[in-house]
Design an enzyme around this catalytic site. Structure first.
Site, PDB file in Angstrom:
ATOM      1  N   HIS A  30      10.920 -18.168 -24.544  1.00  0.00           N
ATOM      2  CA  HIS A  30      12.397 -17.789 -24.102  1.00  0.00           C
ATOM      3  C   HIS A  30      12.614 -16.906 -22.883  1.00  0.00           C
ATOM      4  O   HIS A  30      11.781 -16.039 -22.746  1.00  0.00           O
ATOM      5  CB  HIS A  30      12.842 -16.993 -25.531  1.00  0.00           C
ATOM      6  CG  HIS A  30      13.030 -17.742 -26.671  1.00  0.00           C
ATOM      7  ND1 HIS A  30      14.356 -18.346 -27.066  1.00  0.00           N
ATOM      8  CD2 HIS A  30      12.192 -17.935 -27.586  1.00  0.00           C
ATOM      9  CE1 HIS A  30      14.166 -18.887 -28.309  1.00  0.00           C
ATOM     10  NE2 HIS A  30      12.644 -18.617 -28.573  1.00  0.00           N
ATOM     11  N   GLY A  71      18.028 -18.279 -33.263  1.00  0.00           N
ATOM     12  CA  GLY A  71      18.867 -17.245 -33.763  1.00  0.00           C
ATOM     13  C   GLY A  71      18.616 -16.874 -35.303  1.00  0.00           C
ATOM     14  O   GLY A  71      17.241 -17.270 -35.532  1.00  0.00           O
ATOM     15  N   ASP A  96      15.303 -14.937 -21.719  1.00  0.00           N
ATOM     16  CA  ASP A  96      15.709 -13.653 -22.015  1.00  0.00           C
ATOM     17  C   ASP A  96      14.561 -12.762 -22.560  1.00  0.00           C
ATOM     18  O   ASP A  96      14.470 -11.515 -22.096  1.00  0.00           O
ATOM     19  CB  ASP A  96      17.071 -13.635 -22.881  1.00  0.00           C
ATOM     20  CG  ASP A  96      17.021 -14.697 -23.870  1.00  0.00           C
ATOM     21  OD1 ASP A  96      16.144 -15.070 -24.474  1.00  0.00           O
ATOM     22  OD2 ASP A  96      18.166 -14.964 -24.532  1.00  0.00           O
ATOM     23  N   ASP A 103       6.386 -17.191 -27.270  1.00  0.00           N
ATOM     24  CA  ASP A 103       7.690 -16.867 -27.908  1.00  0.00           C
ATOM     25  C   ASP A 103       8.507 -16.063 -26.900  1.00  0.00           C
ATOM     26  O   ASP A 103       9.584 -16.690 -26.093  1.00  0.00           O
ATOM     27  CB  ASP A 103       7.759 -16.273 -29.290  1.00  0.00           C
ATOM     28  CG  ASP A 103       9.134 -16.593 -29.910  1.00  0.00           C
ATOM     29  OD1 ASP A 103       9.749 -17.355 -29.350  1.00  0.00           O
ATOM     30  OD2 ASP A 103       9.191 -15.878 -31.177  1.00  0.00           O
ATOM     31  N   HIS A 118       6.934 -22.845 -26.100  1.00  0.00           N
ATOM     32  CA  HIS A 118       7.939 -22.046 -26.923  1.00  0.00           C
ATOM     33  C   HIS A 118       7.941 -20.881 -26.156  1.00  0.00           C
ATOM     34  O   HIS A 118       7.213 -19.668 -26.533  1.00  0.00           O
ATOM     35  CB  HIS A 118       7.701 -21.925 -28.460  1.00  0.00           C
ATOM     36  CG  HIS A 118       8.547 -21.268 -29.234  1.00  0.00           C
ATOM     37  ND1 HIS A 118       8.946 -22.000 -30.287  1.00  0.00           N
ATOM     38  CD2 HIS A 118       9.407 -20.268 -29.101  1.00  0.00           C
ATOM     39  CE1 HIS A 118      10.101 -21.359 -30.903  1.00  0.00           C
ATOM     40  NE2 HIS A 118      10.140 -20.147 -30.091  1.00  0.00           N
ATOM     41  N   GLU A 173      10.359 -19.787 -39.967  1.00  0.00           N
ATOM     42  CA  GLU A 173      10.059 -18.656 -39.380  1.00  0.00           C
ATOM     43  C   GLU A 173      10.602 -17.525 -40.300  1.00  0.00           C
ATOM     44  O   GLU A 173       9.619 -16.854 -40.922  1.00  0.00           O
ATOM     45  CB  GLU A 173      10.710 -18.368 -38.095  1.00  0.00           C
ATOM     46  CG  GLU A 173      10.237 -17.276 -37.245  1.00  0.00           C
ATOM     47  CD  GLU A 173      10.978 -16.876 -35.955  1.00  0.00           C
ATOM     48  OE1 GLU A 173      11.990 -17.449 -35.962  1.00  0.00           O
ATOM     49  OE2 GLU A 173      10.666 -16.089 -35.221  1.00  0.00           O
ATOM     50  N   HIS A 220      14.005 -24.133 -34.601  1.00  0.00           N
ATOM     51  CA  HIS A 220      13.341 -22.850 -35.138  1.00  0.00           C
ATOM     52  C   HIS A 220      13.411 -23.136 -36.616  1.00  0.00           C
ATOM     53  O   HIS A 220      14.509 -23.109 -37.296  1.00  0.00           O
ATOM     54  CB  HIS A 220      13.986 -21.541 -34.760  1.00  0.00           C
ATOM     55  CG  HIS A 220      13.493 -21.185 -33.384  1.00  0.00           C
ATOM     56  ND1 HIS A 220      13.882 -21.529 -32.285  1.00  0.00           N
ATOM     57  CD2 HIS A 220      12.785 -20.153 -33.010  1.00  0.00           C
ATOM     58  CE1 HIS A 220      13.580 -21.178 -31.193  1.00  0.00           C
ATOM     59  NE2 HIS A 220      12.776 -20.022 -31.502  1.00  0.00           N
TER      60      HIS A 220
HETATM   61 ZN   LIG Z   1      11.559 -18.712 -30.390  1.00  0.00          ZN
END
Ligand SMILES: [Zn+2]
Length: 333
Positions: A10, A169, A12, A276, A8, A199, A196
């Site tokens: 990302h 998102g 960006d 993450d 997991h 969370e 996701h």
């Molecule tokens: Zn995430």
């Protein structure tokens, strides 16, 4: 550690200030600061970050510079180099193609560039690290068309660098159930997906992701509030992609001690440890393991279990999982 695996992560949120600085210069883009230190602080969250919505605001700068094929190739190549140097053996990198179409690129172009960079890097690293891509659909309004396009692009590149879909998102603002049609299409196309869930929203979001056919749950930390759900996750061996630092910063958990890792492990839930967003959270996978070690005094067996869980949870074939277990991933041909 024999197997450092991040499922997991990302793109960006893991681009560094230096990389953003170089990409902006190449494209003659103006950044809010010319100081790397100041950029780094804009890209990470402060200790008084209030929630996931505030956390997500740090993604604007990386997205500003990631709108061309050259920039995407640069970002993936540099990220893979860093991950290899950090000692990772396998990683699944996720990103949302629809967030990189502000200039001229189509979602297909975006993923093609990512897949190209991935293959070039893996060839260069000769099996030292293996990696695949997860394409994120986005929570939001009036974006069904873009999300369905992401499903189609995932289908085009499935097994050729892309391994799955995701839904990312603002979970608190846009409920998981709203995105059912996307995953009905993905299921019909035979594309696996993680979502996701649990969370910024409660256990019902995780139940919804399960009912929508998710293979794994991104975060899923709120399942601690639902006994039946924990039983279900353990029984079905449904993996949770846990992200400790990120959960602390978005206040998904109130304090480090409340992170339910020990409970999940004791109940036989397939918990995995992930970063993450390395830049947003100023972390690495090794740092996450060290933090958890200090906080929960994990036994060597529990540490080993977490690595085994990551292999089990990976979007890989059983033959590939065996190779990972034996640390003998072959270079791509
Ligand atoms: Zn995430």
């Amino acid at each position: 550690m024999e197997n450092m695996i991040d499922l997991h992560l990302h793109l960006d949120g893991s681009l560094t200030a230096e990389e953003i600085f170089i990409l902006a210069k190449q494209q003659h883009l103006t950044l809010p600061s010319q100081s790397i230190d100041e950029l780094a602080s804009m890209l990470s969250v402060s200790s008084n970050c209030q929630d996931l919505n505030e956390y997500l605001q740090t993604f604007e700068l990386p997205l500003l510079v990631l709108q061309t094929k050259e920039a995407l190739t640069f970002a993936f190549s540099h990220l893979l180099a860093r991950l290899k140097n950090q000692g990772l053996s396998y990683v699944e990198i996720r990103f949302a193609p629809q967030l990189h179409t502000r200039q001229k690129l189509s979602q297909y172009d975006v993923v093609e560039s990512a897949v190209y960079a991935l293959h070039q890097s893996l060839l260069q690293y000769q099996g030292e690290i293996h990696a695949q891509l997860i394409l994120c659909c986005m929570r939001g309004e009036n974006n069904l068309k873009q999300n369905l396009e992401t499903v189609e692009v995932a289908k085009a590149f499935l097994g050729q660098g892309v391994c799955a879909l995701d839904l990312a998102g603002a979970e608190g603002l846009y409920k998981t159930a709203l995105f059912k049609p996307i995953f009905e299409r993905a299921a019909a196309e035979g594309i696996p997906y993680t979502i996701h869930a649990g969370e910024a929203d409660g256990p019902e979001s995780i139940w919804e992701a399960i009912s929508m056919g998710a293979s794994r749950i991104g975060h899923g930390v709120q399942s601690i509030k639902d006994e039946k759900l924990m039983d279900y996750l353990a029984e079905k061996q449904m993996p949770l992609e846990l992200c400790f630092s990120s959960n602390l910063q978005t206040r998904a958990i109130a304090s480090a001690k409340q992170f339910p890792l020990q409970t999940f492990l004791k109940r036989g839930i397939l918990a995995t440890i992930n970063t993450d967003n390395m830049t947003v959270s100023r972390t690495t996978l090794k740092h996450e393991y060290n933090l958890l070690q200090q906080t929960f005094l994990l036994s060597p067996e529990q540490n080993h279990q977490l690595q085994l869980n990551a292999i089990k949870a990976a979007f890989l074939t059983s033959v590939e999982k065996d190779m990972l277990l034996k640390n003998s991933f072959c270079p791509p041909s």
